[in-house]
Design a protein around this motif. Structure first.
Motif, PDB file in Angstrom:
ATOM      1  N   ASP A   1     -14.059  11.822  15.585  1.00 39.07           N
ATOM      2  CA  ASP A   1     -13.348  11.856  16.873  1.00 39.07           C
ATOM      3  C   ASP A   1     -14.244  11.547  18.069  1.00 39.07           C
ATOM      4  O   ASP A   1     -13.934  11.925  19.192  1.00 39.07           O
TER       5      ASP A   1
ATOM      6  N   GLU B   1     -13.351   5.786  19.971  1.00 40.37           N
ATOM      7  CA  GLU B   1     -12.020   5.212  19.804  1.00 40.37           C
ATOM      8  C   GLU B   1     -12.099   3.736  20.159  1.00 40.37           C
ATOM      9  O   GLU B   1     -12.818   3.340  21.086  1.00 40.37           O
TER      10      GLU B   1
ATOM     11  N   ASP C   1      -7.111  12.067  25.412  1.00 39.79           N
ATOM     12  CA  ASP C   1      -5.751  11.878  24.887  1.00 39.79           C
ATOM     13  C   ASP C   1      -4.709  11.956  26.001  1.00 39.79           C
ATOM     14  O   ASP C   1      -3.723  11.214  25.981  1.00 39.79           O
TER      15      ASP C   1
ATOM     16  N   GLU D   1      -4.853   8.619  27.768  1.00 36.46           N
ATOM     17  CA  GLU D   1      -4.218   7.593  26.945  1.00 36.46           C
ATOM     18  C   GLU D   1      -2.700   7.720  26.980  1.00 36.46           C
ATOM     19  O   GLU D   1      -1.995   6.712  27.037  1.00 36.46           O
TER      20      GLU D   1
ATOM     21  N   LEU E   1     -11.989  15.461  23.785  1.00 36.63           N
ATOM     22  CA  LEU E   1     -10.925  14.627  23.242  1.00 36.63           C
ATOM     23  C   LEU E   1      -9.580  14.902  23.907  1.00 36.63           C
ATOM     24  O   LEU E   1      -8.802  13.973  24.149  1.00 36.63           O
TER      25      LEU E   1
ATOM     26  N   ARG F   1      -9.761   5.443  15.529  1.00 43.55           N
ATOM     27  CA  ARG F   1     -10.665   6.514  15.956  1.00 43.55           C
ATOM     28  C   ARG F   1     -11.597   6.839  14.804  1.00 43.55           C
ATOM     29  O   ARG F   1     -11.185   6.909  13.647  1.00 43.55           O
ATOM     30  N   SER F   2     -12.853   7.069  15.134  1.00 51.16           N
ATOM     31  CA  SER F   2     -13.824   7.425  14.102  1.00 51.16           C
ATOM     32  C   SER F   2     -13.471   8.781  13.498  1.00 51.16           C
ATOM     33  O   SER F   2     -12.766   9.600  14.114  1.00 51.16           O
TER      34      SER F   2
ATOM     35  N   ARG G   1      -5.184   0.780  17.264  1.00 48.86           N
ATOM     36  CA  ARG G   1      -5.843   1.914  17.894  1.00 48.86           C
ATOM     37  C   ARG G   1      -6.510   2.686  16.762  1.00 48.86           C
ATOM     38  O   ARG G   1      -5.839   3.224  15.886  1.00 48.86           O
TER      39      ARG G   1
END
Length: 92
Positions: free
Chosen positions: A46, A49, A20, A23, A16, A42-43, A40
């Motif tokens: 994590d 997305e 990130d 992003e 992750l 996210r589950s 945006r």
């Protein structure tokens, strides 16, 4: 004519941080190309997305995709191991 896309990114466990960082590098470029991040999500685990983004037209979207700053951030996306899927979508 506005175009809308849904991006799904499936993230391997433990990657992750790299995603990130990617992003953080590319999302600010959206506005420079007339794009807008509508949502945006996210589950809870994590691992997935979802982004809903819109652009004024296909040319603006193509310019965003061709931006050299986005290309230079690609190694971060690769390091994240994310499997991405991009879908053109419409309201129903």
């Amino acid at each position: 004519m506005t175009v809308t896309y849904l991006l799904l990114a499936r993230l391997p466990e433990g990657r992750l941080d790299a995603f990130d960082r990617y992003e953080s590098a590319v999302l600010p470029l959206l506005a420079e190309h007339g794009g807008r991040l509508e949502r945006r999500l996210r589950s809870l685990d994590d691992r997935v997305e979802a982004h809903l983004v819109s652009f004024p037209d296909d040319e603006h979207f193509a310019a965003y995709r061709a931006d050299p700053r986005r290309s230079s951030a690609a190694p971060l996306l690769e390091a994240s191991g994310a499997a991405t899927e991009l879908l053109a979508v419409r309201d129903v």
